[in-house]
Design a protein around this motif. Structure first.
Motif, PDB file in Angstrom:
ATOM      1  N   GLY A 105       0.818  -1.207   0.000  1.00  0.00           N
ATOM      2  CA  GLY A 105       0.000   0.000   0.000  1.00  0.00           C
ATOM      3  C   GLY A 105       0.852   1.258   0.000  1.00  0.00           C
ATOM      4  O   GLY A 105       1.862   1.357  -0.696  1.00  0.00           O
ATOM      5  N   ASN A 106       0.486   2.227   0.824  1.00  0.00           N
ATOM      6  CA  ASN A 106       1.140   3.531   0.854  1.00  0.00           C
ATOM      7  C   ASN A 106       2.202   3.612   1.945  1.00  0.00           C
ATOM      8  O   ASN A 106       2.539   4.683   2.398  1.00  0.00           O
ATOM      9  CB  ASN A 106       0.067   4.618   1.070  1.00  0.00           C
ATOM     10  CG  ASN A 106       0.619   5.994   0.816  1.00  0.00           C
ATOM     11  OD1 ASN A 106       1.634   6.158   0.154  1.00  0.00           O
ATOM     12  ND2 ASN A 106      -0.050   6.986   1.368  1.00  0.00           N
ATOM     13  N   ARG A 107       2.706   2.483   2.369  1.00  0.00           N
ATOM     14  CA  ARG A 107       3.726   2.507   3.416  1.00  0.00           C
ATOM     15  C   ARG A 107       5.089   2.752   2.807  1.00  0.00           C
ATOM     16  O   ARG A 107       5.384   2.324   1.695  1.00  0.00           O
ATOM     17  CB  ARG A 107       3.729   1.200   4.203  1.00  0.00           C
ATOM     18  CG  ARG A 107       2.431   1.039   4.977  1.00  0.00           C
ATOM     19  CD  ARG A 107       2.555   0.002   6.020  1.00  0.00           C
ATOM     20  NE  ARG A 107       2.230  -1.313   5.475  1.00  0.00           N
ATOM     21  CZ  ARG A 107       2.359  -2.434   6.152  1.00  0.00           C
ATOM     22  NH1 ARG A 107       2.821  -2.421   7.369  1.00  0.00           N
ATOM     23  NH2 ARG A 107       2.046  -3.569   5.605  1.00  0.00           N
ATOM     24  N   GLU A 108       5.950   3.402   3.579  1.00  0.00           N
ATOM     25  CA  GLU A 108       7.265   3.803   3.097  1.00  0.00           C
ATOM     26  C   GLU A 108       8.283   2.682   3.307  1.00  0.00           C
ATOM     27  O   GLU A 108       8.358   2.097   4.381  1.00  0.00           O
ATOM     28  CB  GLU A 108       7.712   5.056   3.852  1.00  0.00           C
ATOM     29  CG  GLU A 108       8.991   5.639   3.358  1.00  0.00           C
ATOM     30  CD  GLU A 108       9.332   6.906   4.141  1.00  0.00           C
ATOM     31  OE1 GLU A 108      10.344   7.504   3.786  1.00  0.00           O
ATOM     32  OE2 GLU A 108       8.615   7.261   5.080  1.00  0.00           O
ATOM     33  N   VAL A 109       9.063   2.374   2.272  1.00  0.00           N
ATOM     34  CA  VAL A 109      10.148   1.402   2.380  1.00  0.00           C
ATOM     35  C   VAL A 109      11.352   2.144   2.931  1.00  0.00           C
ATOM     36  O   VAL A 109      11.800   3.133   2.366  1.00  0.00           O
ATOM     37  CB  VAL A 109      10.474   0.778   1.007  1.00  0.00           C
ATOM     38  CG1 VAL A 109      11.641  -0.172   1.113  1.00  0.00           C
ATOM     39  CG2 VAL A 109       9.264   0.071   0.445  1.00  0.00           C
ATOM     40  N   VAL A 110      11.876   1.674   4.067  1.00  0.00           N
ATOM     41  CA  VAL A 110      12.951   2.403   4.746  1.00  0.00           C
ATOM     42  C   VAL A 110      14.235   1.598   4.892  1.00  0.00           C
ATOM     43  O   VAL A 110      15.214   2.100   5.427  1.00  0.00           O
ATOM     44  CB  VAL A 110      12.501   2.879   6.142  1.00  0.00           C
ATOM     45  CG1 VAL A 110      11.457   3.950   6.011  1.00  0.00           C
ATOM     46  CG2 VAL A 110      12.009   1.730   6.974  1.00  0.00           C
ATOM     47  N   GLY A 111      14.256   0.364   4.464  1.00  0.00           N
ATOM     48  CA  GLY A 111      15.469  -0.425   4.615  1.00  0.00           C
ATOM     49  C   GLY A 111      15.371  -1.754   3.905  1.00  0.00           C
ATOM     50  O   GLY A 111      14.410  -2.045   3.190  1.00  0.00           O
ATOM     51  N   PHE A 112      16.364  -2.584   4.136  1.00  0.00           N
ATOM     52  CA  PHE A 112      16.466  -3.882   3.484  1.00  0.00           C
ATOM     53  C   PHE A 112      15.569  -4.908   4.155  1.00  0.00           C
ATOM     54  O   PHE A 112      15.028  -5.784   3.516  1.00  0.00           O
ATOM     55  CB  PHE A 112      17.927  -4.350   3.526  1.00  0.00           C
ATOM     56  CG  PHE A 112      18.179  -5.649   2.834  1.00  0.00           C
ATOM     57  CD1 PHE A 112      18.197  -5.722   1.459  1.00  0.00           C
ATOM     58  CD2 PHE A 112      18.380  -6.805   3.559  1.00  0.00           C
ATOM     59  CE1 PHE A 112      18.427  -6.931   0.816  1.00  0.00           C
ATOM     60  CE2 PHE A 112      18.612  -8.007   2.925  1.00  0.00           C
ATOM     61  CZ  PHE A 112      18.628  -8.066   1.557  1.00  0.00           C
ATOM     62  N   GLY A 113      15.411  -4.827   5.478  1.00  0.00           N
ATOM     63  CA  GLY A 113      14.635  -5.831   6.204  1.00  0.00           C
ATOM     64  C   GLY A 113      15.487  -7.035   6.536  1.00  0.00           C
ATOM     65  O   GLY A 113      16.660  -7.120   6.182  1.00  0.00           O
ATOM     66  N   TYR A 114      14.909  -7.974   7.218  1.00  0.00           N
ATOM     67  CA  TYR A 114      15.690  -9.136   7.640  1.00  0.00           C
ATOM     68  C   TYR A 114      15.855 -10.178   6.538  1.00  0.00           C
ATOM     69  O   TYR A 114      16.702 -11.049   6.629  1.00  0.00           O
ATOM     70  CB  TYR A 114      15.110  -9.769   8.906  1.00  0.00           C
ATOM     71  CG  TYR A 114      13.775 -10.435   8.735  1.00  0.00           C
ATOM     72  CD1 TYR A 114      13.684 -11.782   8.432  1.00  0.00           C
ATOM     73  CD2 TYR A 114      12.600  -9.730   8.905  1.00  0.00           C
ATOM     74  CE1 TYR A 114      12.476 -12.390   8.284  1.00  0.00           C
ATOM     75  CE2 TYR A 114      11.378 -10.336   8.768  1.00  0.00           C
ATOM     76  CZ  TYR A 114      11.323 -11.670   8.459  1.00  0.00           C
ATOM     77  OH  TYR A 114      10.114 -12.269   8.318  1.00  0.00           O
ATOM     78  N   ASN A 115      15.069 -10.123   5.479  1.00  0.00           N
ATOM     79  CA  ASN A 115      15.243 -11.067   4.385  1.00  0.00           C
ATOM     80  C   ASN A 115      15.204 -10.413   3.012  1.00  0.00           C
ATOM     81  O   ASN A 115      15.105 -11.093   2.003  1.00  0.00           O
ATOM     82  CB  ASN A 115      14.185 -12.171   4.463  1.00  0.00           C
ATOM     83  CG  ASN A 115      12.783 -11.642   4.305  1.00  0.00           C
ATOM     84  OD1 ASN A 115      12.573 -10.449   4.185  1.00  0.00           O
ATOM     85  ND2 ASN A 115      11.828 -12.552   4.311  1.00  0.00           N
ATOM     86  N   GLY A 116      15.262  -9.096   2.972  1.00  0.00           N
ATOM     87  CA  GLY A 116      15.284  -8.389   1.701  1.00  0.00           C
ATOM     88  C   GLY A 116      13.933  -8.163   1.074  1.00  0.00           C
ATOM     89  O   GLY A 116      13.834  -7.576   0.012  1.00  0.00           O
ATOM     90  N   GLN A 117      12.874  -8.618   1.707  1.00  0.00           N
ATOM     91  CA  GLN A 117      11.525  -8.444   1.183  1.00  0.00           C
ATOM     92  C   GLN A 117      10.866  -7.257   1.877  1.00  0.00           C
ATOM     93  O   GLN A 117      11.151  -6.971   3.028  1.00  0.00           O
ATOM     94  CB  GLN A 117      10.695  -9.705   1.437  1.00  0.00           C
ATOM     95  CG  GLN A 117      11.238 -10.939   0.778  1.00  0.00           C
ATOM     96  CD  GLN A 117      11.231 -10.834  -0.725  1.00  0.00           C
ATOM     97  OE1 GLN A 117      10.272 -10.338  -1.298  1.00  0.00           O
ATOM     98  NE2 GLN A 117      12.284 -11.280  -1.366  1.00  0.00           N
ATOM     99  N   PRO A 118       9.963  -6.559   1.203  1.00  0.00           N
ATOM    100  CA  PRO A 118       9.275  -5.431   1.838  1.00  0.00           C
ATOM    101  C   PRO A 118       8.158  -5.920   2.754  1.00  0.00           C
ATOM    102  O   PRO A 118       6.992  -5.978   2.374  1.00  0.00           O
ATOM    103  CB  PRO A 118       8.726  -4.645   0.653  1.00  0.00           C
ATOM    104  CG  PRO A 118       8.523  -5.674  -0.393  1.00  0.00           C
ATOM    105  CD  PRO A 118       9.627  -6.673  -0.207  1.00  0.00           C
ATOM    106  N   ASN A 119       8.515  -6.343   3.949  1.00  0.00           N
ATOM    107  CA  ASN A 119       7.519  -6.811   4.902  1.00  0.00           C
ATOM    108  C   ASN A 119       7.824  -6.242   6.282  1.00  0.00           C
ATOM    109  O   ASN A 119       8.889  -5.699   6.519  1.00  0.00           O
ATOM    110  CB  ASN A 119       7.466  -8.343   4.950  1.00  0.00           C
ATOM    111  CG  ASN A 119       8.818  -8.953   5.190  1.00  0.00           C
ATOM    112  OD1 ASN A 119       9.730  -8.297   5.661  1.00  0.00           O
ATOM    113  ND2 ASN A 119       8.957 -10.211   4.872  1.00  0.00           N
TER     114      ASN A 119
END
Length: 175
Positions: free
Chosen positions: A30-44
């Motif tokens: 949705g309209n959430r901002e991606v701010v980093g890589f995350g723990y597995n590289g997925q936008p979750n």
């Protein structure tokens, strides 16, 4: 480790993706901002103590949140405590204390375990009472004594067995 992750987040605060990947991702987050890589590289998003920096923010960008984000770029001493908490809740769902707090799940696990043990004991008692017949006569005390006496008289296993512990001259157990 958390300090290193925070410094990595400060160095690379935005993730750039291709247009196809970005459109697929926007359909999911949705309209959430991606701010980093995350723990597995997925936008979750996941509240994890071993990896405290999720790839996306918790809440979607609303006009209130965007106004607070503009205000946070200035002096933080001018922000009220409620505004700081609102900024935190826009980025994270729970605090460490909240998601590491005990849930009480152990009570249901113990309860289910005790119920299963109870069912098993009732099943055993029912089988013993209604299914199994009486024990054979060979389990009676006098029969077992007669069988032991016969083993001793026949000197079965005289090296290491029961007969090795019997004194044949005194007709009693060795001391």
């Amino acid at each position: 480790m958390a300090g290193r992750l925070l410094s990595m987040r400060a160095l690379a605060p935005r993730v750039t993706l291709g247009s196809a990947a970005m459109s697929d991702m926007k359909a999911i987050i949705g309209n959430r901002e991606v701010v980093g890589f995350g723990y597995n590289g997925q936008p979750n998003y996941a509240d994890r103590s071993d990896f405290p920096l999720p790839a996306i923010r918790w809440k979607e960008n609303t006009p209130d949140v965007l106004a607070l984000r503009e205000k946070e770029k200035g002096d933080w001493r001018k922000l009220s405590l409620e505004e700081k908490k609102a900024l935190y809740r826009a980025s994270f769902r729970q605090t460490f204390a909240e998601f590491k707090a005990p849930t009480g799940e152990w009570k249901s696990v113990i309860g289910c375990g005790l119920m299963l043990i109870s069912v098993a004991l009732w099943g055993f008692y029912g089988m013993k009472t209604f299914v199994y017949g009486p024990l054979p006569h060979t389990f009676e005390e006098e029969y077992r004594k007669a069988q032991l006496r016969r083993i001793i008289d026949l000197q079965i296993n005289p090296i290491q067995g029961i007969s090795s512990k019997w004194d044949y001259e005194k007709d009693e157990w060795k001391k």
